[in-house]
Design a protein around this motif. Structure first.
Motif, PDB file in Angstrom:
ATOM      1  N   VAL A   1       2.689  -2.210  -4.111  1.00 31.13           N
ATOM      2  CA  VAL A   1       1.699  -2.117  -3.036  1.00 31.13           C
ATOM      3  C   VAL A   1       1.075  -0.733  -3.058  1.00 31.13           C
ATOM      4  O   VAL A   1       1.779   0.279  -3.167  1.00 31.13           O
ATOM      5  CB  VAL A   1       2.344  -2.365  -1.652  1.00 31.13           C
ATOM      6  N   ILE A   2      -0.254  -0.682  -2.994  1.00 32.25           N
ATOM      7  CA  ILE A   2      -0.974   0.588  -2.899  1.00 32.25           C
ATOM      8  C   ILE A   2      -1.916   0.495  -1.708  1.00 32.25           C
ATOM      9  O   ILE A   2      -2.865  -0.298  -1.710  1.00 32.25           O
ATOM     10  CB  ILE A   2      -1.776   0.890  -4.183  1.00 32.25           C
ATOM     11  N   LEU A   3      -1.634   1.277  -0.672  1.00 30.48           N
ATOM     12  CA  LEU A   3      -2.495   1.335   0.506  1.00 30.48           C
ATOM     13  C   LEU A   3      -3.366   2.581   0.391  1.00 30.48           C
ATOM     14  O   LEU A   3      -2.857   3.697   0.338  1.00 30.48           O
ATOM     15  CB  LEU A   3      -1.663   1.401   1.794  1.00 30.48           C
ATOM     16  N   ILE A   4      -4.679   2.395   0.356  1.00 26.70           N
ATOM     17  CA  ILE A   4      -5.623   3.496   0.203  1.00 26.70           C
ATOM     18  C   ILE A   4      -6.299   3.769   1.541  1.00 26.70           C
ATOM     19  O   ILE A   4      -6.927   2.884   2.123  1.00 26.70           O
ATOM     20  CB  ILE A   4      -6.695   3.176  -0.865  1.00 26.70           C
TER      21      ILE A   4
ATOM     22  N   VAL B   1       3.030   2.656  -2.428  1.00 26.94           N
ATOM     23  CA  VAL B   1       2.257   3.891  -2.437  1.00 26.94           C
ATOM     24  C   VAL B   1       1.274   3.922  -1.272  1.00 26.94           C
ATOM     25  O   VAL B   1       0.596   2.926  -0.997  1.00 26.94           O
ATOM     26  CB  VAL B   1       1.481   4.040  -3.765  1.00 26.94           C
ATOM     27  N   VAL B   2       1.210   5.047  -0.577  1.00 29.77           N
ATOM     28  CA  VAL B   2       0.217   5.263   0.473  1.00 29.77           C
ATOM     29  C   VAL B   2      -0.619   6.477   0.072  1.00 29.77           C
ATOM     30  O   VAL B   2      -0.089   7.574  -0.099  1.00 29.77           O
ATOM     31  CB  VAL B   2       0.872   5.520   1.847  1.00 29.77           C
ATOM     32  N   MET B   3      -1.926   6.284  -0.110  1.00 30.96           N
ATOM     33  CA  MET B   3      -2.826   7.368  -0.507  1.00 30.96           C
ATOM     34  C   MET B   3      -3.555   7.875   0.728  1.00 30.96           C
ATOM     35  O   MET B   3      -4.208   7.101   1.438  1.00 30.96           O
ATOM     36  CB  MET B   3      -3.808   6.898  -1.580  1.00 30.96           C
ATOM     37  N   VAL B   4      -3.445   9.186   1.002  1.00 30.29           N
ATOM     38  CA  VAL B   4      -3.972   9.759   2.238  1.00 30.29           C
ATOM     39  C   VAL B   4      -4.886  10.946   1.934  1.00 30.29           C
ATOM     40  O   VAL B   4      -4.856  11.515   0.852  1.00 30.29           O
ATOM     41  CB  VAL B   4      -2.829  10.219   3.167  1.00 30.29           C
ATOM     42  N   SER B   5      -5.694  11.297   2.915  1.00 27.58           N
ATOM     43  CA  SER B   5      -6.505  12.511   2.865  1.00 27.58           C
ATOM     44  C   SER B   5      -6.603  13.084   4.270  1.00 27.58           C
ATOM     45  O   SER B   5      -6.993  12.377   5.209  1.00 27.58           O
ATOM     46  CB  SER B   5      -7.910  12.226   2.327  1.00 27.58           C
TER      47      SER B   5
END
Length: 365
Positions: free
Chosen positions: A223-226, A250-254
């Motif tokens: 799982v990749i949460l963008i 995976v959690v992609m954050v900014s």
């Protein structure tokens, strides 16, 4: 009141205030561009003119879309037009095949081992989602077959509340799609979700887990949460229901995600963070997830809310990482190579801060 008028005006500007219901199908574009096949499972209702808009359907429909990628395309960009598209410079919808049922899609997927499902966020049309999935797949070189899960977004800046209801409405359809793929012989399903699509994906996994504990880990390879538009407390509650989440998760954050700041204000939580712009992973310490901080690439990105798809520099890094892991097979998705399992926390969350040079600084809470 003025504050909310400013927010609504901002959302209208973000949606370009264009007629986004128009989609021209241009087969001749394939004489110029590179074809990309994007399958679709949708809970949007079919309109009289054959389009799929914002109305909700009682049953899933399946389609095959052919997207033409322009020869001038550069990584991180997504140029397209709602009318009179130019295939030399823009993404163009070249063909649409509507399947009569699941069996037709099953036949097209015969022999396919890997399917990547892309779940769009708020304020998105079906065609825009197909373009974005094709662009992301092309720029990173994602192996496997691409399928978009197209839920009935109103695709309007002021349609946030409608989209929230539609997101919840669409949970069953996403679960049914994954069950169908697995029953059709697909060995590995990767779930990539952007923004509100992350909330949809988490809600789908939670409801499946309540019925069948361990379902997510058995049926989803990764799982990749963008930039997930998701309340942190809600995410924790959802994760508590998923005892063994898919690995990798995976959690992609900014930290500079402007859209998520607007989302927080709309919910009356302006002083809190959304999952996609958290400044610390301390509250997520016990969950076996990788949180990738992409803030360093914000200035290079076309959108602070979709750095992973619009930053040429970051896309170059992700493409290189993907080539290290040549398939979405047993070696795990390429993005997981950013931090090998030996360097990750064995007990909970791992925070990976990406620098502009492509280095991954790893820490655990």
């Amino acid at each position: 009141m003025l504050r909310y008028l400013i927010i609504i005006a901002s959302l209208c500007l973000l949606s370009a205030c264009a007629d986004r219901t128009i989609t021209e199908i241009t087969p001749e574009a394939l004489k110029v561009g590179t074809p990309a096949t994007v399958f679709a499972a949708t809970t949007r209702a079919r309109e009289g003119d054959g389009s799929y808009g914002s109305k909700r359907a009682e049953a899933l429909r399946y389609l095959e879309l052919t997207v033409s990628i322009p020869p001038t395309h550069t990584p991180g960009t997504l140029e397209f037009s709602y009318a009179n598209p130019n295939p030399k410079k823009q993404f163009v919808l070249a063909d649409v095949t509507e399947f009569s049922g699941r069996q037709d899609l099953k036949s097209r997927l015969h022999g396919v081992d890997d399917v990547v499902i892309f779940v769009h966020g708020y304020n998105a049309t079906q065609t825009e989602t197909a373009f974005r999935a094709a662009q992301l797949s092309h720029d990173i070189g994602i192996p496997g077959t691409i399928l978009i899960y197209s839920w009935p977004s109103q695709a309007r800046g002021i349609g946030y509340a409608y989209d929230l209801d539609s997101m919840l409405f669409a949970r069953d359809g996403l679960e049914q799609t994954i069950r169908f793929l697995r029953s059709s012989g697909v060995k590995r399903v990767i779930l990539i979700a952007h923004s509100m699509g992350g909330a949809l994906s988490m809600e789908m996994m939670r409801q499946a887990e309540l019925r069948e504990p361990g379902w997510s880990n058995r049926n989803i390879e990764g799982v990749i949460l963008i930039s997930p538009d998701l309340d942190v407390d809600l995410f924790r509650s959802q994760m508590n229901s998923i005892k063994e989440p898919p690995d990798p998760f995976v959690v992609m954050v900014s930290k500079k995600d402007k859209i998520l700041n607007v989302s927080a204000r709309l919910r009356g939580t302006a002083d809190s963070e959304r999952l996609g712009n958290i400044s610390s992973v301390d509250s997520l310490a016990k969950y076996p997830i990788n949180v990738i901080d992409t803030t360093a690439f914000n200035s290079d990105a076309g959108s602070s809310h979709f750095v992973a798809a619009t930053s040429p520099a970051l896309l170059s890094i992700l493409s290189s990482v993907r080539r290290v892991s040549s398939t979405f097979g047993p070696d795990r998705p390429g993005i997981d190579v950013l931090v090998p399992p030996s360097e990750r926390s064995t007990d909970g969350a791992t925070e990976i801060v990406l620098t502009e040079t492509g280095q991954a600084q790893v820490s655990t809470p």
